[in-house]
Design a protein around this motif. Structure first.
Motif, PDB file in Angstrom:
ATOM      1  N   THR A   1      35.378 -30.689 -77.222  1.00  0.00           N
ATOM      2  CA  THR A   1      34.337 -31.410 -77.962  1.00  0.00           C
ATOM      3  C   THR A   1      33.345 -30.382 -78.485  1.00  0.00           C
ATOM      4  O   THR A   1      33.130 -29.345 -77.862  1.00  0.00           O
ATOM      5  CB  THR A   1      33.603 -32.461 -77.095  1.00  0.00           C
ATOM      6  OG1 THR A   1      32.806 -31.784 -76.107  1.00  0.00           O
ATOM      7  CG2 THR A   1      34.559 -33.436 -76.432  1.00  0.00           C
TER       8      THR A   1
ATOM      9  N   CYS B   1      34.297 -29.366 -72.786  1.00  0.00           N
ATOM     10  CA  CYS B   1      33.257 -30.189 -73.413  1.00  0.00           C
ATOM     11  C   CYS B   1      32.090 -29.297 -73.822  1.00  0.00           C
ATOM     12  O   CYS B   1      31.234 -28.970 -72.995  1.00  0.00           O
ATOM     13  CB  CYS B   1      32.787 -31.279 -72.456  1.00  0.00           C
ATOM     14  SG  CYS B   1      34.076 -32.492 -72.131  1.00  0.00           S
ATOM     15  N   ALA B   2      32.111 -28.889 -75.075  1.00  0.00           N
ATOM     16  CA  ALA B   2      31.051 -28.001 -75.555  1.00  0.00           C
ATOM     17  C   ALA B   2      30.067 -28.750 -76.442  1.00  0.00           C
ATOM     18  O   ALA B   2      29.102 -28.165 -76.925  1.00  0.00           O
ATOM     19  CB  ALA B   2      31.675 -26.837 -76.326  1.00  0.00           C
ATOM     20  N   ALA B   3      30.315 -30.035 -76.672  1.00  0.00           N
ATOM     21  CA  ALA B   3      29.418 -30.787 -77.569  1.00  0.00           C
ATOM     22  C   ALA B   3      28.071 -30.996 -76.907  1.00  0.00           C
ATOM     23  O   ALA B   3      27.968 -31.121 -75.693  1.00  0.00           O
ATOM     24  CB  ALA B   3      30.052 -32.141 -77.899  1.00  0.00           C
TER      25      ALA B   3
ATOM     26  N   VAL C   1      26.053 -33.622 -76.594  1.00  0.00           N
ATOM     27  CA  VAL C   1      26.065 -35.078 -76.760  1.00  0.00           C
ATOM     28  C   VAL C   1      24.665 -35.619 -76.483  1.00  0.00           C
ATOM     29  O   VAL C   1      24.036 -35.224 -75.496  1.00  0.00           O
ATOM     30  CB  VAL C   1      27.063 -35.718 -75.758  1.00  0.00           C
ATOM     31  CG1 VAL C   1      27.173 -37.211 -75.977  1.00  0.00           C
ATOM     32  CG2 VAL C   1      28.422 -35.051 -75.866  1.00  0.00           C
ATOM     33  N   ALA C   2      24.191 -36.508 -77.358  1.00  0.00           N
ATOM     34  CA  ALA C   2      22.866 -37.095 -77.124  1.00  0.00           C
ATOM     35  C   ALA C   2      22.889 -37.887 -75.830  1.00  0.00           C
ATOM     36  O   ALA C   2      23.838 -38.647 -75.580  1.00  0.00           O
ATOM     37  CB  ALA C   2      22.498 -38.005 -78.294  1.00  0.00           C
ATOM     38  N   ASP C   3      21.885 -37.683 -75.008  1.00  0.00           N
ATOM     39  CA  ASP C   3      21.855 -38.411 -73.733  1.00  0.00           C
ATOM     40  C   ASP C   3      21.582 -39.896 -73.945  1.00  0.00           C
ATOM     41  O   ASP C   3      22.020 -40.722 -73.170  1.00  0.00           O
ATOM     42  CB  ASP C   3      20.767 -37.822 -72.826  1.00  0.00           C
ATOM     43  CG  ASP C   3      21.167 -36.435 -72.338  1.00  0.00           C
ATOM     44  OD1 ASP C   3      22.358 -36.256 -72.034  1.00  0.00           O
ATOM     45  OD2 ASP C   3      20.310 -35.532 -72.302  1.00  0.00           O
TER      46      ASP C   3
ATOM     47  N   PRO D   1      27.369 -42.805 -72.781  1.00  0.00           N
ATOM     48  CA  PRO D   1      28.369 -42.461 -71.769  1.00  0.00           C
ATOM     49  C   PRO D   1      28.435 -40.948 -71.605  1.00  0.00           C
ATOM     50  O   PRO D   1      28.245 -40.206 -72.569  1.00  0.00           O
ATOM     51  CB  PRO D   1      29.682 -42.986 -72.381  1.00  0.00           C
ATOM     52  CG  PRO D   1      29.424 -43.077 -73.848  1.00  0.00           C
ATOM     53  CD  PRO D   1      27.956 -43.364 -74.003  1.00  0.00           C
ATOM     54  N   ASP D   2      28.686 -40.486 -70.389  1.00  0.00           N
ATOM     55  CA  ASP D   2      28.853 -39.050 -70.156  1.00  0.00           C
ATOM     56  C   ASP D   2      30.344 -38.728 -70.305  1.00  0.00           C
ATOM     57  O   ASP D   2      31.160 -39.063 -69.442  1.00  0.00           O
ATOM     58  CB  ASP D   2      28.329 -38.656 -68.774  1.00  0.00           C
ATOM     59  CG  ASP D   2      28.239 -37.142 -68.637  1.00  0.00           C
ATOM     60  OD1 ASP D   2      29.215 -36.452 -68.995  1.00  0.00           O
ATOM     61  OD2 ASP D   2      27.189 -36.654 -68.204  1.00  0.00           O
ATOM     62  N   ILE D   3      30.677 -38.086 -71.407  1.00  0.00           N
ATOM     63  CA  ILE D   3      32.091 -37.840 -71.733  1.00  0.00           C
ATOM     64  C   ILE D   3      32.710 -36.877 -70.719  1.00  0.00           C
ATOM     65  O   ILE D   3      33.806 -37.110 -70.192  1.00  0.00           O
ATOM     66  CB  ILE D   3      32.212 -37.306 -73.176  1.00  0.00           C
ATOM     67  CG1 ILE D   3      31.641 -38.358 -74.134  1.00  0.00           C
ATOM     68  CG2 ILE D   3      33.652 -36.967 -73.534  1.00  0.00           C
ATOM     69  CD1 ILE D   3      31.298 -37.852 -75.507  1.00  0.00           C
ATOM     70  N   LEU D   4      31.980 -35.809 -70.424  1.00  0.00           N
ATOM     71  CA  LEU D   4      32.489 -34.805 -69.476  1.00  0.00           C
ATOM     72  C   LEU D   4      32.767 -35.452 -68.118  1.00  0.00           C
ATOM     73  O   LEU D   4      33.860 -35.289 -67.555  1.00  0.00           O
ATOM     74  CB  LEU D   4      31.456 -33.672 -69.345  1.00  0.00           C
ATOM     75  CG  LEU D   4      31.707 -32.617 -68.278  1.00  0.00           C
ATOM     76  CD1 LEU D   4      32.998 -31.867 -68.538  1.00  0.00           C
ATOM     77  CD2 LEU D   4      30.544 -31.632 -68.217  1.00  0.00           C
TER      78      LEU D   4
ATOM     79  N   GLY E   1      32.799 -27.784 -68.499  1.00  0.00           N
ATOM     80  CA  GLY E   1      31.611 -28.289 -69.187  1.00  0.00           C
ATOM     81  C   GLY E   1      30.660 -27.159 -69.523  1.00  0.00           C
ATOM     82  O   GLY E   1      30.838 -26.023 -69.059  1.00  0.00           O
ATOM     83  N   PHE E   2      29.668 -27.459 -70.312  1.00  0.00           N
ATOM     84  CA  PHE E   2      28.625 -26.500 -70.648  1.00  0.00           C
ATOM     85  C   PHE E   2      27.319 -26.967 -70.029  1.00  0.00           C
ATOM     86  O   PHE E   2      27.121 -28.172 -69.842  1.00  0.00           O
ATOM     87  CB  PHE E   2      28.467 -26.389 -72.178  1.00  0.00           C
ATOM     88  CG  PHE E   2      29.337 -25.327 -72.778  1.00  0.00           C
ATOM     89  CD1 PHE E   2      30.713 -25.491 -72.816  1.00  0.00           C
ATOM     90  CD2 PHE E   2      28.787 -24.152 -73.274  1.00  0.00           C
ATOM     91  CE1 PHE E   2      31.530 -24.497 -73.344  1.00  0.00           C
ATOM     92  CE2 PHE E   2      29.587 -23.158 -73.805  1.00  0.00           C
ATOM     93  CZ  PHE E   2      30.961 -23.325 -73.844  1.00  0.00           C
TER      94      PHE E   2
ATOM     95  N   LYS F   1      25.238 -28.941 -61.885  1.00  0.00           N
ATOM     96  CA  LYS F   1      25.929 -29.784 -62.888  1.00  0.00           C
ATOM     97  C   LYS F   1      27.438 -29.810 -62.638  1.00  0.00           C
ATOM     98  O   LYS F   1      28.085 -30.835 -62.817  1.00  0.00           O
ATOM     99  CB  LYS F   1      25.625 -29.226 -64.286  1.00  0.00           C
ATOM    100  CG  LYS F   1      25.878 -30.201 -65.380  1.00  0.00           C
ATOM    101  CD  LYS F   1      25.058 -29.880 -66.614  1.00  0.00           C
ATOM    102  CE  LYS F   1      23.586 -30.162 -66.382  1.00  0.00           C
ATOM    103  NZ  LYS F   1      22.759 -29.863 -67.523  1.00  0.00           N
TER     104      LYS F   1
ATOM    105  N   LYS G   1      29.121 -33.463 -62.046  1.00  0.00           N
ATOM    106  CA  LYS G   1      30.053 -34.024 -63.024  1.00  0.00           C
ATOM    107  C   LYS G   1      31.516 -33.837 -62.615  1.00  0.00           C
ATOM    108  O   LYS G   1      32.415 -34.148 -63.385  1.00  0.00           O
ATOM    109  CB  LYS G   1      29.803 -33.399 -64.393  1.00  0.00           C
ATOM    110  CG  LYS G   1      28.361 -33.610 -64.873  1.00  0.00           C
ATOM    111  CD  LYS G   1      28.250 -33.594 -66.364  1.00  0.00           C
ATOM    112  CE  LYS G   1      26.804 -33.688 -66.795  1.00  0.00           C
ATOM    113  NZ  LYS G   1      26.637 -34.109 -68.169  1.00  0.00           N
TER     114      LYS G   1
HETATM  115  O1  C5P Z   1      23.974 -33.367 -68.617  1.00  0.00           O
HETATM  116  P1  C5P Z   1      24.062 -32.360 -69.679  1.00  0.00           P
HETATM  117  O2  C5P Z   1      23.915 -32.927 -71.064  1.00  0.00           O
HETATM  118  O3  C5P Z   1      23.171 -31.162 -69.496  1.00  0.00           O
HETATM  119  O4  C5P Z   1      25.557 -31.796 -69.528  1.00  0.00           O
HETATM  120  C1  C5P Z   1      26.100 -30.908 -70.439  1.00  0.00           C
HETATM  121  C2  C5P Z   1      27.591 -31.005 -70.406  1.00  0.00           C
HETATM  122  O5  C5P Z   1      28.001 -32.369 -70.358  1.00  0.00           O
HETATM  123  C3  C5P Z   1      28.223 -30.457 -71.670  1.00  0.00           C
HETATM  124  O6  C5P Z   1      29.511 -29.986 -71.327  1.00  0.00           O
HETATM  125  C4  C5P Z   1      28.317 -31.681 -72.557  1.00  0.00           C
HETATM  126  O7  C5P Z   1      29.346 -31.533 -73.522  1.00  0.00           O
HETATM  127  C5  C5P Z   1      28.645 -32.751 -71.567  1.00  0.00           C
HETATM  128  N1  C5P Z   1      28.118 -34.081 -71.901  1.00  0.00           N
HETATM  129  C6  C5P Z   1      28.998 -35.076 -72.262  1.00  0.00           C
HETATM  130  N2  C5P Z   1      28.527 -36.331 -72.535  1.00  0.00           N
HETATM  131  C7  C5P Z   1      27.217 -36.608 -72.449  1.00  0.00           C
HETATM  132  C8  C5P Z   1      26.311 -35.607 -72.077  1.00  0.00           C
HETATM  133  C9  C5P Z   1      26.795 -34.344 -71.813  1.00  0.00           C
HETATM  134  O8  C5P Z   1      30.199 -34.808 -72.351  1.00  0.00           O
HETATM  135  N3  C5P Z   1      26.787 -37.817 -72.709  1.00  0.00           N
END
Ligand code: C5P
Length: 413
Positions: A209, A287-289, A291-293, A320-323, A339-340, A354, A358
């Motif tokens: 991502t 998962c490098a995106a 993603v908006a929390d 949703p937390d994709i990672l 993850g990042f 983290k 996760k």
């Molecule tokens: O919780 P945080 O945003 O700091 O975590 C960062 C990691 O989680 C990244 O790898 C990001 O791609 C992934 N992430 C995700 N979905 C989200 C929030 C973060 O996959 N909603």
């Protein structure tokens, strides 16, 4: 029976977005270089030239600059070159270094590790594959010294295209003619294809991502972040280069699609999760995106009007937390989930927390106190064995190093 012909766009796909550092040394075949640059650029490759002093006797820096659309590098000691682009970076920010034409002289210098000008210094400093297209008089080619140098270079894994036989500019006939432009293009194409087919990740599938997500407020406004997508896209390209079948799910970015990668463009976190789930199963997830929390809970389908004095209140709801979703234990959990963690303080501690929270295998933690979106990255790779701190590297170098670690891990487990 249908006749087999060339597959349209085949070269284009393989050479697209490849960065070729083209070293032009001093042989009459340098006159073919403008055509070579044209053909490579037609296929989407980026070409940056280094011209030796004797190469400049056959072709002008101006014509190479015009055709490559980039500055031509000539001087080892030019302060401008050194401050803008040191010879180390010059040689490393390429996917391959091509020496065309390669004279007997430059081959000898390469074999002996000499570094007395920019071209030879870049060749000695590079950590990238090197290909030579020799060009010289038949006697020079057949000379025991050249053949011994060639054997040394081949032994070190240097790739070669040509030389061919035929009439030479000097009037003699025999081996030593630089390969035709089409053959050089085909050799580069073959190099990248074979690396993919036989790479250490061939047979593996990966999901990456990348980029930010855009969370709509109304049809014209959205909440976003400053992620450029550079790191995620570079990781997708690096995994594909090692032979993995890669799906890149990306939020909106300015980055070009990496060559040979399946790209799904999304906007929101929810769309990103849907696309990631649809891409299952895969062996590796990165998962490098960014993603908006949160997203706007009640985004509207019509534009919010400025009415009265009270600004509208945005109510947010968690994305949703994709990672974490991908890393959840289960029969389709990828073998390796990475993850990042973009942190502004206690980078390693927060990254390790983290990793546990996760349930991912590795975390790439980086300090973003200086902001998002640059070309380099200083990261710590956090695994079950602890944190490995890497020096500041270009995002491409971080991607290549991470891809190599992934390949090593997959191949030993
Ligand atoms: O919780 P945080 O945003 O700091 O975590 C960062 C990691 O989680 C990244 O790898 C990001 O791609 C992934 N992430 C995700 N979905 C989200 C929030 C973060 O996959 N909603």
């Amino acid at each position: 029976m249908a006749l087999e012909g060339p597959v349209p766009g085949r070269h284009k796909i393989v050479l697209e977005n490849r960065r070729i550092l083209l070293i032009v040394s001093g042989g009459i075949a340098a006159v073919k270089v403008p055509d070579l640059i044209r053909r490579l650029r037609e296929r989407g490759a980026a070409v940056r030239c280094v011209l030796t002093e004797s190469g400049a006797q056959f072709v002008t820096p101006m014509s190479l600059a015009a055709l490559s659309g980039d500055k031509v590098f000539q001087d080892l000691f030019s302060l401008t070159d050194e401050s803008e682009m040191g010879h180390i970076n010059l040689s490393r920010e390429a996917d391959i270094v091509l020496v065309a034409p390669a004279t007997a002289n430059i081959m000898a210098k390469m074999a002996y590790g000499m570094a007395d000008d920019l071209a030879t210094t870049a060749l000695l400093a590079t950590d990238k594959p090197v290909m030579i297209a020799p060009s010289m008089n038949v006697m020079m080619w057949e000379h025991a010294a050249t053949q011994a140098n060639l054997a040394t270079l081949l032994d070190r894994g240097i790739h070669i295209v040509g030389p061919g036989a035929g009439d030479m500019a000097c009037g003699e006939v025999g081996n030593g003619r630089m390969a035709e432009v089409a053959d050089i293009v085909a050799a580069l194409d073959g190099f990248f294809k074979s690396r993919r087919e036989h790479g250490p990740l061939s047979g593996q599938s990966a999901l990456v991502t990348s980029g930010p997500t855009h969370e709509p407020i109304d049809p014209v406004r959205y909440i976003a972040n400053r992620s450029s997508g550079k790191q995620g896209h570079a990781i997708a390209a690096a995994l594909a280069d090692l032979g993995a079948k890669v799906t890149l799910v990306s939020g909106p970015t300015q980055e070009p699609d990496p060559a040979g990668v399946t790209v799904t463009a999304v906007e929101t976190a929810e769309q990103m999760l849907t696309a990631c789930t649809a891409a299952k199963p895969f062996d590796i997830a990165v998962c490098a995106a960014a993603v908006a929390d949160w997203r706007v809970a009640d985004s509207t389908t019509s534009k919010i009007k400025k009415t009265g004095d009270t600004p509208p209140a945005l109510s947010l709801t968690e994305n949703p937390d994709i990672l974490a979703t991908l890393a959840k234990a289960g029969k389709d959990r990828p073998h390796l989930v990475i993850g990042f963690a973009a942190e502004t303080e206690n980078v390693i501690d927060n990254g390790s927390a983290k990793r546990n929270a996760k349930n991912c295998d590795w975390i790439v933690a980086n300090d973003v106190s200086a902001g998002f979106g640059g070309d380099s990255n200083t990261v710590h790779l956090i695994t079950e064995d602890g944190a490995d701190s890497w020096p500041t590297l270009s995002k491409q170098a971080v991607a290549e190093r991470l891809a190599t670690h992934i390949a090593d891990h997959i191949n030993k487990s």
